[in-house]
Design a protein around this motif. Sequence first.
Motif, PDB file in Angstrom:
ATOM      1  N   LEU A  29      33.269  58.475  45.396  1.00 44.96           N
ATOM      2  CA  LEU A  29      34.379  57.688  45.915  1.00 44.96           C
ATOM      3  C   LEU A  29      34.658  56.509  45.004  1.00 44.96           C
ATOM      4  O   LEU A  29      35.794  56.151  44.751  1.00 44.96           O
ATOM      5  CB  LEU A  29      34.053  57.194  47.323  1.00 44.96           C
ATOM      6  CG  LEU A  29      34.098  58.291  48.372  1.00 44.96           C
ATOM      7  CD1 LEU A  29      33.496  57.788  49.667  1.00 44.96           C
ATOM      8  CD2 LEU A  29      35.519  58.755  48.578  1.00 44.96           C
ATOM      9  N   ALA A  30      33.580  55.948  44.502  1.00 45.87           N
ATOM     10  CA  ALA A  30      33.759  54.798  43.626  1.00 45.87           C
ATOM     11  C   ALA A  30      34.514  55.215  42.369  1.00 45.87           C
ATOM     12  O   ALA A  30      35.331  54.474  41.841  1.00 45.87           O
ATOM     13  CB  ALA A  30      32.411  54.215  43.253  1.00 45.87           C
ATOM     14  N   ARG A  60      36.766  57.358  42.095  1.00 50.27           N
ATOM     15  CA  ARG A  60      38.187  57.550  42.352  1.00 50.27           C
ATOM     16  C   ARG A  60      38.985  56.277  42.153  1.00 50.27           C
ATOM     17  O   ARG A  60      40.150  56.316  41.835  1.00 50.27           O
ATOM     18  CB  ARG A  60      38.372  57.969  43.806  1.00 50.27           C
ATOM     19  CG  ARG A  60      38.078  59.398  44.060  1.00 50.27           C
ATOM     20  CD  ARG A  60      38.462  59.657  45.477  1.00 50.27           C
ATOM     21  NE  ARG A  60      38.019  60.966  45.903  1.00 50.27           N
ATOM     22  CZ  ARG A  60      38.026  61.335  47.172  1.00 50.27           C
ATOM     23  NH1 ARG A  60      38.396  60.487  48.099  1.00 50.27           N
ATOM     24  NH2 ARG A  60      37.647  62.541  47.495  1.00 50.27           N
ATOM     25  N   THR A  61      38.348  55.181  42.416  1.00 48.56           N
ATOM     26  CA  THR A  61      39.147  53.960  42.404  1.00 48.56           C
ATOM     27  C   THR A  61      39.338  53.401  41.001  1.00 48.56           C
ATOM     28  O   THR A  61      39.887  52.335  40.848  1.00 48.56           O
ATOM     29  CB  THR A  61      38.505  52.907  43.296  1.00 48.56           C
ATOM     30  OG1 THR A  61      37.126  52.929  43.043  1.00 48.56           O
ATOM     31  CG2 THR A  61      38.815  53.134  44.738  1.00 48.56           C
ATOM     32  N   PHE A 121      41.340  52.809  38.121  1.00 47.02           N
ATOM     33  CA  PHE A 121      42.772  52.996  37.914  1.00 47.02           C
ATOM     34  C   PHE A 121      43.077  53.144  36.439  1.00 47.02           C
ATOM     35  O   PHE A 121      42.645  52.329  35.638  1.00 47.02           O
ATOM     36  CB  PHE A 121      43.536  51.811  38.491  1.00 47.02           C
ATOM     37  CG  PHE A 121      43.604  51.895  39.961  1.00 47.02           C
ATOM     38  CD1 PHE A 121      44.670  52.559  40.553  1.00 47.02           C
ATOM     39  CD2 PHE A 121      42.607  51.377  40.757  1.00 47.02           C
ATOM     40  CE1 PHE A 121      44.726  52.661  41.918  1.00 47.02           C
ATOM     41  CE2 PHE A 121      42.673  51.493  42.107  1.00 47.02           C
ATOM     42  CZ  PHE A 121      43.730  52.135  42.693  1.00 47.02           C
ATOM     43  N   PRO A 122      43.849  54.174  36.109  1.00 49.02           N
ATOM     44  CA  PRO A 122      44.120  54.420  34.702  1.00 49.02           C
ATOM     45  C   PRO A 122      45.127  53.415  34.107  1.00 49.02           C
ATOM     46  O   PRO A 122      44.853  52.819  33.090  1.00 49.02           O
ATOM     47  CB  PRO A 122      44.689  55.830  34.675  1.00 49.02           C
ATOM     48  CG  PRO A 122      45.190  56.088  36.063  1.00 49.02           C
ATOM     49  CD  PRO A 122      44.438  55.195  36.983  1.00 49.02           C
ATOM     50  N   ALA A 123      46.220  53.215  34.753  1.00 50.51           N
ATOM     51  CA  ALA A 123      47.350  52.538  34.127  1.00 50.51           C
ATOM     52  C   ALA A 123      47.143  51.063  33.848  1.00 50.51           C
ATOM     53  O   ALA A 123      47.984  50.433  33.245  1.00 50.51           O
ATOM     54  CB  ALA A 123      48.588  52.701  34.996  1.00 50.51           C
ATOM     55  N   SER A 130      36.558  54.266  50.607  1.00 49.34           N
ATOM     56  CA  SER A 130      36.358  53.899  49.216  1.00 49.34           C
ATOM     57  C   SER A 130      36.472  52.395  49.065  1.00 49.34           C
ATOM     58  O   SER A 130      37.295  51.766  49.721  1.00 49.34           O
ATOM     59  CB  SER A 130      37.377  54.596  48.330  1.00 49.34           C
ATOM     60  OG  SER A 130      38.654  54.458  48.893  1.00 49.34           O
ATOM     61  N   TYR A 179      48.251  48.968  44.722  1.00 48.68           N
ATOM     62  CA  TYR A 179      47.593  50.208  44.342  1.00 48.68           C
ATOM     63  C   TYR A 179      48.259  51.343  45.089  1.00 48.68           C
ATOM     64  O   TYR A 179      48.366  51.297  46.310  1.00 48.68           O
ATOM     65  CB  TYR A 179      46.102  50.158  44.683  1.00 48.68           C
ATOM     66  CG  TYR A 179      45.383  49.019  44.014  1.00 48.68           C
ATOM     67  CD1 TYR A 179      45.032  49.086  42.668  1.00 48.68           C
ATOM     68  CD2 TYR A 179      45.063  47.864  44.721  1.00 48.68           C
ATOM     69  CE1 TYR A 179      44.390  48.036  42.051  1.00 48.68           C
ATOM     70  CE2 TYR A 179      44.421  46.808  44.111  1.00 48.68           C
ATOM     71  CZ  TYR A 179      44.088  46.897  42.773  1.00 48.68           C
ATOM     72  OH  TYR A 179      43.442  45.848  42.158  1.00 48.68           O
ATOM     73  N   TYR A 237      48.347  55.327  46.051  1.00 41.84           N
ATOM     74  CA  TYR A 237      47.523  56.532  46.142  1.00 41.84           C
ATOM     75  C   TYR A 237      48.413  57.704  46.508  1.00 41.84           C
ATOM     76  O   TYR A 237      49.310  57.566  47.331  1.00 41.84           O
ATOM     77  CB  TYR A 237      46.472  56.382  47.242  1.00 41.84           C
ATOM     78  CG  TYR A 237      45.425  55.331  47.016  1.00 41.84           C
ATOM     79  CD1 TYR A 237      45.727  53.984  47.163  1.00 41.84           C
ATOM     80  CD2 TYR A 237      44.117  55.696  46.697  1.00 41.84           C
ATOM     81  CE1 TYR A 237      44.759  53.014  46.980  1.00 41.84           C
ATOM     82  CE2 TYR A 237      43.149  54.727  46.507  1.00 41.84           C
ATOM     83  CZ  TYR A 237      43.473  53.396  46.645  1.00 41.84           C
ATOM     84  OH  TYR A 237      42.522  52.441  46.469  1.00 41.84           O
ATOM     85  N   PRO A 286      43.857  57.736  43.485  1.00 41.48           N
ATOM     86  CA  PRO A 286      44.586  56.668  42.807  1.00 41.48           C
ATOM     87  C   PRO A 286      45.670  57.263  41.913  1.00 41.48           C
ATOM     88  O   PRO A 286      45.430  58.216  41.180  1.00 41.48           O
ATOM     89  CB  PRO A 286      43.506  55.979  41.969  1.00 41.48           C
ATOM     90  CG  PRO A 286      42.251  56.298  42.649  1.00 41.48           C
ATOM     91  CD  PRO A 286      42.413  57.645  43.274  1.00 41.48           C
ATOM     92  N   PHE A 345      48.749  55.026  40.822  1.00 40.34           N
ATOM     93  CA  PHE A 345      49.418  54.037  39.985  1.00 40.34           C
ATOM     94  C   PHE A 345      49.005  52.647  40.437  1.00 40.34           C
ATOM     95  O   PHE A 345      48.709  52.416  41.610  1.00 40.34           O
ATOM     96  CB  PHE A 345      50.940  54.207  40.117  1.00 40.34           C
ATOM     97  CG  PHE A 345      51.724  53.326  39.195  1.00 40.34           C
ATOM     98  CD1 PHE A 345      51.765  53.584  37.831  1.00 40.34           C
ATOM     99  CD2 PHE A 345      52.388  52.209  39.674  1.00 40.34           C
ATOM    100  CE1 PHE A 345      52.470  52.765  36.975  1.00 40.34           C
ATOM    101  CE2 PHE A 345      53.100  51.389  38.820  1.00 40.34           C
ATOM    102  CZ  PHE A 345      53.144  51.664  37.468  1.00 40.34           C
ATOM    103  N   LYS A 346      48.983  51.737  39.469  1.00 44.88           N
ATOM    104  CA  LYS A 346      48.726  50.347  39.834  1.00 44.88           C
ATOM    105  C   LYS A 346      49.880  49.503  39.325  1.00 44.88           C
ATOM    106  O   LYS A 346      50.185  49.504  38.139  1.00 44.88           O
ATOM    107  CB  LYS A 346      47.414  49.873  39.209  1.00 44.88           C
ATOM    108  CG  LYS A 346      47.167  48.393  39.390  1.00 44.88           C
ATOM    109  CD  LYS A 346      45.850  48.020  38.745  1.00 44.88           C
ATOM    110  CE  LYS A 346      45.772  46.520  38.541  1.00 44.88           C
ATOM    111  NZ  LYS A 346      44.531  46.154  37.868  1.00 44.88           N
TER     112      LYS A 346
END
Lengths: 457, 593
Positions: free
Chosen positions: A6-7, A9-10, A12-14, B80, B113, B115, B120, B122-123
Amino acid sequence: MAEQRLAMRTQFPASAESLKPRLKKAPEFPILEKQNWLIHLHYIRKDYEACKDVIKEQLQETQGLCEYAIYVQALIFRLEGNIQESLELFQTCAVLSPQSADNLKQVARSLFLLGKHKAATEVYNEAAKLNQKDWEICHNLGVCYIYLKQLDKAQDQLHNALHLNRHDLTYIMLGKIHLLEGDLDKAIEIYKKAVEFSPENTELLTTLGLLYLQLGIYQKAFEHLGNALTYDPTNYKAILAAGSMMQTHGDFDVALTKYRIVACAVPESPPLWNNIGMCFFGKKKYVAAISCLKRANYLAPFDWKILYNLGLVHLTLQQYASAFHFLSAAISFQPKVGELYMLLAATALSFFVAVALTNLDDTENARRAYAEAVRLDKCNPLVNLNYAVLLYNQGEERGALAQYQEMEKKVNLLKDSSSLEFDPEVSEEHPSSQSHHLFLWSQSPLWKRNQLKHQHK
Amino acid sequence: MAAASSSDSDSGRAESSEASSKWLDAHYDPMANIHTFSACLQLADLHGDGEYKLVVGDLGPGGQQPRLKVLKGPTVLSESPLPALPAAAATFLMEQHEPRTPALALASGPCVYVYKNLRPYFKFSLPQLPPNPLEQDLWNQAKEDRIDPLTLKEMLEGIRGKAEVPLSVQSLRFLQLELSEMEAFVNQHKSKSIRRQTVITTMTTLKKNLADEDAVSCLVLGTENKELLVLDPEAFTVLAKMSLPSVPVFLEVSGQFDVEFRLAAACRNGNIYMLRRDSKRPKYCIELSAQPVGLVRVHKVLVVGSNQDSLHGFTHKGKRLWTVQMPAAILTMNLLEQRSRGLQAVMAGLANGEVRIYRDKALLSIVRTPDAVTSLCFGRYGREDHTLIMTTRGGGLIIKILKRTAVFVEGGGEAGPPPAQAMKLNMPRKTRLYVDQTLREREAGTAMHRTFQADLYLLRLRAARAYAQALESSLSPVSATAREPLKLHAVVQGLGPTFKLTLHLQNTSTARPILGLLVCFLYNEGLYALPRAFFKVPLLVPGLNYPLETFVESLSDKGVSDIIRVLVLREGQSAPLLSAHINMPVSEGLAAA
């Protein structure tokens, strides 16, 4: 394992910043206002403990630079009664952002609460320079001027406030100024406008009703009090006032049911128990009346009206010694005000004392009391009549004759001006005063008894 | 007996309310450990399978462990950790094409954020705020070492005093530093460009161009620097920017972005501002003179809860329609919409553990909960259309389902006269004795009156005599003469055999000092010994308290005590100005020794 996934997943790419390799030293500064929203949410929910925790955390992180955190901390201090501390914090806020009218407003508010009205007006004036279109500044300035006894200035400021934005509170304050000046008509005018603006505000409705009651315009008074009770059936002031009006009309049972609501909400109110007592008196339940009045007297031992009523009830029960006791206490507490109804009350008091004393065979003092009553009285023939009876019984026929003639003069005068009409009077905070006067003139069995006595002769 | 009967009636009432209740208890977990606000609760069909999930932006206990939780039925489907505390959550459709699964947006700090399918996607970060040009210039100079720290500080302070654009954190920090630390700070930070970043305080969604329920929506953000931003749902560019006079706390939007929309923003200064599509600034303003704690639009009425325990209804032009007083503080509010019956109502969670449902000012229903509800939402959950989800102050989760037969009728709550009207008056009782006394008074009233009067006169006479005596012999502790207004009181300290006797002498005149006073002690010389029985008093300045101390030795060991008399005299006069009698305590010191 699951936790790890789960960790993952968070991530963030962008995000551009997180990808950048950490530039050597220079630590990032935290955003000062990061948790302002959280502080505010806790604050409006009155969750002050949680709020203080967040504030502490935020202030630690920002080394005391977060203005909003200090601001809310000060607000909480003020709510908790630590006005001096709150004032200091607001002053810190004013240093952090000198351009904010809001901070100045709060500084002034704290000064106001500390009773430093002069200083508060100065700060408010300062704030008014920064924000000219704020009704709150004008309103509070007006309130400060009221406390400084500068009623003209206060009126100006309150009218300004109304001009900017209308609020019930401003109307109430403006009405209070007129009442302080003793101008009932203007006050009614203001409250009328206020009721027009917010027709559901029970406080406005009640105050207007009481003002009408004071002027003797019963129809309108009852209308407004009734309206107030429709919106808030537990309004203490409105019930008491409406109840006293019902008592005037002899609706004792209705009044009593209404009083039950008040008895639940404010069980230690002296006027309430006074009125309940007089209800029972009207229903001829004398023991109940006495116990209620005694409770009222216990709660407010220096209130002459309650003592007066107690005397009246005891007189009816032929307990002359107790009656004399309460009535003489009432006389010594009675304020010496030159108003008409006070005069009437004083007359009645001396008269009742005289009646009690007559029955206690204390003729010397009874004569003095009658003399006082006659001196104060302007239009009531019965005073003279009873005095004449007393003098006659004492063998002073000449004095008795003089009083009898005086009485006849008054009777003729009254006949000319139609029936027995008395000025119905009510004090604002004490709706009870009306009821007992009514008993006094029409229902007291004593009057009738004395009349009979005379006829027998 | 009385107690038993009352409990019976209580249980009877409970049963009847159970039977007539509109709600089915679906789930209650007091230990669910969910701490959040209504803004962070969302119901959405996240997987497009018709099974609605509950999305919770959880702050964690004490706001320490922010997490994104997704619940299905009573169980947590996924959990999460979040990088920062979530300020708001929203679900919205990003694009037209199938499958039409909604995206989830979480606002936290300066970022949103997004989803998709719980992954995830986009941020979005809020754009940097433009720095103050003067400040920028100063730091540029510092970078080239053309300005020394002290001047820099002075210049920055000047900017802070009057500039429109506030300073960056870097400058504010710098202004706090001591002289010695400045140099190092400038060297460390001068190479960085100064930045100003703001954070998101609230977020909601706004339909883009269609009014349909499943139309594409834009995100509307409220920020700490008093702005509102509308984001494009696909490209996440800022479509529109509006500014407010204060920081927005709650938002309520209706309409479509491309056509016409109305936006209401409840702000921290206690005002609610109304904006339209074309307005860059607020068009109308509601001044609440209290803090708003919730903002909900019901049909065309804006319902605002204030922190003065009241609910107000306003038109969208800011005219007040009605006010309802609540029995306790409002903690949270949300909309209840029952589409099948065309009902829209407001739910308000109160601090006394009630959730009240109002249509306009009419109370429809009261839901009582074991703990105060801090966040709530109503809608389709799982496959059930009308579900009420509440979380409590202690972190509990309550799920209730509205019965399909349930109809909300006005007056479902309180109606008629207040219950207090039916209560019996608590009247003081009178005893038999009282009645007997009453009868006796009627019979022997004259005698009672005479006795009373005689006694009263006697009492007055005695009081007057005692007073006259006290005045004559100056026995009172406060002197009555106009020339020497004095006050005296004495304190004895100690257990014995030695006591300390302190006389507090005060000149109560407003301006005149008193000179030439003497103090004299009169006592039994067989029992007590004083070092000085007679001494002069210094000049007495008005208003000050003069403690005059002396020691008293108790000579007797028989446990007897006596009175010591203190006289204050004027030089050359034999009559005392005032006097005090001091009852000495029994000496305990000797017995102990």
